[in-house]
Design a protein around this motif. Sequence first.
Motif, PDB file in Angstrom:
ATOM      1  N   ARG A   1       0.827  -1.212   0.000  1.00  0.00           N
ATOM      2  CA  ARG A   1       0.000   0.000   0.000  1.00  0.00           C
ATOM      3  C   ARG A   1       0.859   1.259   0.000  1.00  0.00           C
ATOM      4  NH1 ARG A   1      -3.176  -3.185   3.528  1.00  0.00           N
ATOM      5  NH2 ARG A   1      -2.172  -2.279   5.369  1.00  0.00           N
ATOM      6  N   GLU A   2       1.908   1.273   0.824  1.00  0.00           N
ATOM      7  CA  GLU A   2       2.753   2.470   0.921  1.00  0.00           C
ATOM      8  C   GLU A   2       3.453   2.758  -0.408  1.00  0.00           C
ATOM      9  OE1 GLU A   2       5.387   2.218   4.291  1.00  0.00           O
ATOM     10  OE2 GLU A   2       3.808   1.317   5.508  1.00  0.00           O
ATOM     11  N   LEU A   3       3.973   1.721  -1.035  1.00  0.00           N
ATOM     12  CA  LEU A   3       4.644   1.935  -2.318  1.00  0.00           C
ATOM     13  C   LEU A   3       3.656   2.407  -3.381  1.00  0.00           C
ATOM     14  CD1 LEU A   3       7.113  -1.099  -2.423  1.00  0.00           C
ATOM     15  CD2 LEU A   3       7.720   1.325  -2.404  1.00  0.00           C
ATOM     16  N   ARG A   4       2.485   1.813  -3.364  1.00  0.00           N
ATOM     17  CA  ARG A   4       1.478   2.212  -4.350  1.00  0.00           C
ATOM     18  C   ARG A   4       1.073   3.671  -4.148  1.00  0.00           C
ATOM     19  NH1 ARG A   4      -2.308  -0.493  -7.782  1.00  0.00           N
ATOM     20  NH2 ARG A   4      -4.285   0.615  -7.950  1.00  0.00           N
ATOM     21  N   SER A   5       1.097   4.138  -2.913  1.00  0.00           N
ATOM     22  CA  SER A   5       0.704   5.534  -2.630  1.00  0.00           C
ATOM     23  C   SER A   5       1.683   6.543  -3.221  1.00  0.00           C
ATOM     24  CB  SER A   5       0.595   5.754  -1.118  1.00  0.00           C
ATOM     25  OG  SER A   5       1.879   5.726  -0.505  1.00  0.00           O
ATOM     26  N   ILE A   6       2.944   6.116  -3.475  1.00  0.00           N
ATOM     27  CA  ILE A   6       3.921   7.023  -4.103  1.00  0.00           C
ATOM     28  C   ILE A   6       4.140   6.642  -5.567  1.00  0.00           C
ATOM     29  CG2 ILE A   6       5.086   7.553  -1.948  1.00  0.00           C
ATOM     30  CD1 ILE A   6       7.350   5.653  -2.807  1.00  0.00           C
ATOM     31  N   GLY A   7       3.252   5.810  -6.101  1.00  0.00           N
ATOM     32  CA  GLY A   7       3.310   5.474  -7.520  1.00  0.00           C
ATOM     33  C   GLY A   7       4.284   4.375  -7.867  1.00  0.00           C
ATOM     34  N   ALA A   8       4.692   3.566  -6.885  1.00  0.00           N
ATOM     35  CA  ALA A   8       5.637   2.480  -7.138  1.00  0.00           C
ATOM     36  C   ALA A   8       4.961   1.131  -6.922  1.00  0.00           C
ATOM     37  CB  ALA A   8       6.861   2.609  -6.235  1.00  0.00           C
ATOM     38  N   THR A   9       5.526   0.101  -7.531  1.00  0.00           N
ATOM     39  CA  THR A   9       4.969  -1.246  -7.455  1.00  0.00           C
ATOM     40  C   THR A   9       6.014  -2.194  -6.875  1.00  0.00           C
ATOM     41  OG1 THR A   9       3.642  -0.817  -9.425  1.00  0.00           O
ATOM     42  CG2 THR A   9       3.865  -3.110  -8.757  1.00  0.00           C
ATOM     43  N   LEU A  10       5.617  -2.981  -5.885  1.00  0.00           N
ATOM     44  CA  LEU A  10       6.524  -3.937  -5.262  1.00  0.00           C
ATOM     45  C   LEU A  10       6.605  -5.205  -6.100  1.00  0.00           C
ATOM     46  CD1 LEU A  10       8.291  -4.600  -2.769  1.00  0.00           C
ATOM     47  CD2 LEU A  10       6.238  -5.627  -1.726  1.00  0.00           C
ATOM     48  N   ILE A  11       7.821  -5.703  -6.300  1.00  0.00           N
ATOM     49  CA  ILE A  11       8.030  -6.993  -6.960  1.00  0.00           C
ATOM     50  C   ILE A  11       8.348  -8.014  -5.873  1.00  0.00           C
ATOM     51  CG2 ILE A  11       9.521  -8.299  -8.519  1.00  0.00           C
ATOM     52  CD1 ILE A  11       9.805  -5.857 -10.220  1.00  0.00           C
ATOM     53  N   ILE A  12       7.601  -9.126  -5.879  1.00  0.00           N
ATOM     54  CA  ILE A  12       7.742 -10.130  -4.824  1.00  0.00           C
ATOM     55  C   ILE A  12       8.228 -11.434  -5.456  1.00  0.00           C
ATOM     56  CG2 ILE A  12       6.592 -11.340  -2.953  1.00  0.00           C
ATOM     57  CD1 ILE A  12       4.464  -9.170  -2.921  1.00  0.00           C
ATOM     58  N   PRO A  13       9.365 -11.970  -5.030  1.00  0.00           N
ATOM     59  CA  PRO A  13       9.847 -13.252  -5.560  1.00  0.00           C
ATOM     60  C   PRO A  13       8.874 -14.377  -5.239  1.00  0.00           C
ATOM     61  CG  PRO A  13      11.586 -12.091  -4.363  1.00  0.00           C
ATOM     62  CD  PRO A  13      10.297 -11.382  -4.062  1.00  0.00           C
ATOM     63  N   GLU A  14       8.826 -15.381  -6.102  1.00  0.00           N
ATOM     64  CA  GLU A  14       7.870 -16.465  -5.910  1.00  0.00           C
ATOM     65  C   GLU A  14       8.103 -17.230  -4.615  1.00  0.00           C
ATOM     66  OE1 GLU A  14       8.417 -20.427  -7.823  1.00  0.00           O
ATOM     67  OE2 GLU A  14       9.604 -19.266  -9.225  1.00  0.00           O
ATOM     68  N   SER A  15       9.346 -17.212  -4.133  1.00  0.00           N
ATOM     69  CA  SER A  15       9.632 -17.926  -2.882  1.00  0.00           C
ATOM     70  C   SER A  15       8.871 -17.320  -1.720  1.00  0.00           C
ATOM     71  CB  SER A  15      11.137 -17.895  -2.604  1.00  0.00           C
ATOM     72  OG  SER A  15      11.591 -16.544  -2.486  1.00  0.00           O
ATOM     73  N   GLN A  16       8.423 -16.067  -1.860  1.00  0.00           N
ATOM     74  CA  GLN A  16       7.688 -15.403  -0.794  1.00  0.00           C
ATOM     75  C   GLN A  16       6.183 -15.383  -1.055  1.00  0.00           C
ATOM     76  OE1 GLN A  16       9.684 -11.579  -0.757  1.00  0.00           O
ATOM     77  NE2 GLN A  16      11.111 -12.250   0.840  1.00  0.00           N
ATOM     78  N   LEU A  17       5.718 -16.098  -2.111  1.00  0.00           N
ATOM     79  CA  LEU A  17       4.302 -16.139  -2.462  1.00  0.00           C
ATOM     80  C   LEU A  17       3.756 -17.548  -2.333  1.00  0.00           C
ATOM     81  CD1 LEU A  17       4.408 -13.881  -5.653  1.00  0.00           C
ATOM     82  CD2 LEU A  17       3.374 -13.278  -3.451  1.00  0.00           C
ATOM     83  N   THR A  18       2.464 -17.649  -2.038  1.00  0.00           N
ATOM     84  CA  THR A  18       1.837 -18.955  -1.892  1.00  0.00           C
ATOM     85  C   THR A  18       0.358 -18.873  -2.201  1.00  0.00           C
ATOM     86  OG1 THR A  18       1.437 -20.794  -0.343  1.00  0.00           O
ATOM     87  CG2 THR A  18       1.396 -18.562   0.578  1.00  0.00           C
ATOM     88  N   LEU A  19      -0.209 -20.030  -2.575  1.00  0.00           N
ATOM     89  CA  LEU A  19      -1.661 -20.134  -2.718  1.00  0.00           C
ATOM     90  C   LEU A  19      -2.316 -20.476  -1.385  1.00  0.00           C
ATOM     91  CD1 LEU A  19      -1.830 -22.141  -6.084  1.00  0.00           C
ATOM     92  CD2 LEU A  19      -2.294 -19.721  -5.751  1.00  0.00           C
TER      93      LEU A  19
END
Length: 843
Positions: A149-167
């Motif tokens: 949310r904070e990054l989006r508020s300044i117009g930036a997008t976070l990139i998250i490696p797949e190792s930190q993502l899950t279903l």
Amino acid sequence: MATFLPLLTEENLPLFNALNLIGPIVLDAQRSVSLPRTPQHSYLLVDNSPVDLQDIASWLDEGVEKVIVPLASVKELIGVIPPDRLILLLDVANVSAFSEKVRNGVSGVLLKTPSIDFDFISSISKFFAGSTIHVLSTSAILPTPANIRELRSIGATLIIPESQLTLAPTSATQLNIGDAFLAPVVTDRADGLFPTMVTSETGHSLGLVYSSRESCKGKHNHRERYIPSRKHGLWRKGETSGATQDVVRIRLDCDSDSLEFRVVQHGAGFCHLNRRSCFSEASGLSLLEATLISRLESAPEGSYTKRLFNDANLLQSKIMEEADELCRATTKEEIAFEAADLFYFALTKCVAAGVGVADIEHSLDRKAKRITRRTGNAKPQWTSGESTAAPEKKETEKGKVVDGPIRMRTSDLSTLSAQERAQLLRRPVLKSDEMIEKVKPIVEAVRTRGDDALLEFTAKFDKAQLTSTVLLPPFAPESMVVEENVRKAIDVAYGNIRKFHEAQKSDSTLVVETMPGVVCSRFARAIARVGLYVPGGTAILPSTALMLGIPAQVAGCKEIVLATPPRSDGSISPEVMYVAHLVGASAILKAGGAQAVAAMAYGTKTVPKVDKIFGPGNQWVTAAKMLVQNDTDALVSIDMPAGPSEVLVIADHTANPASSRQNLLSQAEHGVDSQVVLVAINLSAEHLASIEREVDEQAHALSRVDIVRQSIVKSIIVKVSSVDEALAFSNDYAPEHLILHLEKPSEKVAMVDNAGSVFVGPYTPESCGDYASGTNHTLPTNGYARQFSGVNTLSFQKHITSQEITQAGLRGLGPVVATLADCEGLQAHANAVRVRLVNPQIS
């Protein structure tokens, strides 16, 4: 902007399929190349240098949306790969300086950083204004929804490696992709639901529902749409009726308070009334597609649609027949009618093969993303007359049109909507922003490198190898040798044009006593240094040299720099040289295009700097003039943004087809971006047909027929019912040249509000104004006749005002000035008056 961007480095297909629903995916070029790529859902990270240009182009052609490459590789790709397909990879540990070229050559930046430093990210964002900013943290600490949310508020997008993502549900080491996607979503509803528009694959609305975070998370595993219900709780829409949806795309709106689900609808439809949409029944292509799908499944034997599905030869013949009829259609109504028939038969073939409208749109999107293009020439069977219905136009292998009738487009003003009428007023070329961007590097090179750049561009664009681009008087007599009849014609034209422009000269001083003791004056002075651009290229134009040089000479300009493109041997046409001698040119610049404009605007070691630039030209010249006049370093003005030539002819029953033809063709032959307009007042179909036949026959007899053919295609016939209607359209169009082929034409001149120059009656061809009648042919185009006059003697002069006030006059005027200065809070202004009123001796 995406909520977040996942970075996939392993071939995790289940995770890929789930992430593919919600936005772009960043794929590692070295470790995930076997994963499927879709046009809108793939960025490719190429973290190695040097890059292989062919590989980059191949990936982009295959459907990769953007490539992410390091700074060294970006420098190799700028100018080759479009900026909107390039993202710059910056490792914070090795950040170096960036040039303007790099900033303008990419559409985004990926910051690789050990921690999320918002101040540093903001500074990068400011430098790369207008670009997307992506942040990839190399820290092992799991990012949170708050980070997103904070990054989006300044117009930036976070990139998250797949190792930190899950279903699976979010844990201490992995973030659920639903939680990540929904991180910025907000709602003002007490129940926490947020509005969701459900649409078809092609974006047509099906219905409005309300989603919960739980329902959105469910779809990632099942792709079916879960909808919360007070009666049923969390349930799958259509599970009972069979009218279910497969989710193919989920998007968050710009305010982060609503969603869109694109779905493939199964069963009777989305609406509980067994309709496709809750808003209306299908129409247009969507209705046709649904009907054909239904007919494919259940059309009775012997029906025409069944025949088409079963008889491939019949369907192929109908497609070819309708395509040919569409090619031959001319009016708006005919084109729409024939196109509808072609769509019907083409979509029948698609449906028979299991191809839907969404598949066609996906293919169009994919083609639009290609960066390598074919030449686009037609295949031999369509250019050699072998087809059963040969096209009217043929092209050689080089694409040069060699035969076929030359036709203008026809519109009836009474049948057009306001929007369609406005479209008729548009010129073929109105892309000034694009052209200015193209000429910027040329202008900048001449500004910074002077004569060296000028010589390079002259060799590149004019194909002339020169050691110097400037000629100074006295000009060599052998360079001005012209045929005797041409010399006499130039002399007559010079006399007429000079006589008319001398009559315009403002020599007297305007003196007005505005009140007793207050005398205001205005007097004219010549602009000291002027640059005259005389186009070359496809035509030699000594007439333009006359039209620009004579008023400059009459006005008394001290320096007259005449710029014109050289011939391939480096010389200037003797006709232009002769005119330069007549008008007293102080220098001749052998250069054309944007480079000539830049040289005159900024000056070089050999090219004198000027104060104002005059002259017509192509898009490059016009864009360069507009660019330099806005640069305070140049301190130069221009006459007007004159572009491609144009003529509007108003003709009634008195107009002779042959003379109408000549007036139209005389402008059409100027260049491929010229436009001619015929406004026909109650002309019969036979009269119009005779004019078109005359245009076609005479055009084929011209040496510049290829230029005429291309300009006529962009030209129009407008049918109107009265003189008033004709002149109203003309005033809206504001033509460069207006020709009145009317009964009692001189009586209609008073109705003209907007035009560069008017040609009245059957014995006043536009050519006379172009060459020798006396008026100037450097005129406003592209509709600028609403604001600008054509070039005249006053264009080369500036007016200076003066005022002289007596002591008595100041006593009357001073209190007024002081009062107004006090009103504006400018005390010093008021004091300058009061001190003189109190003590006249200090003056």
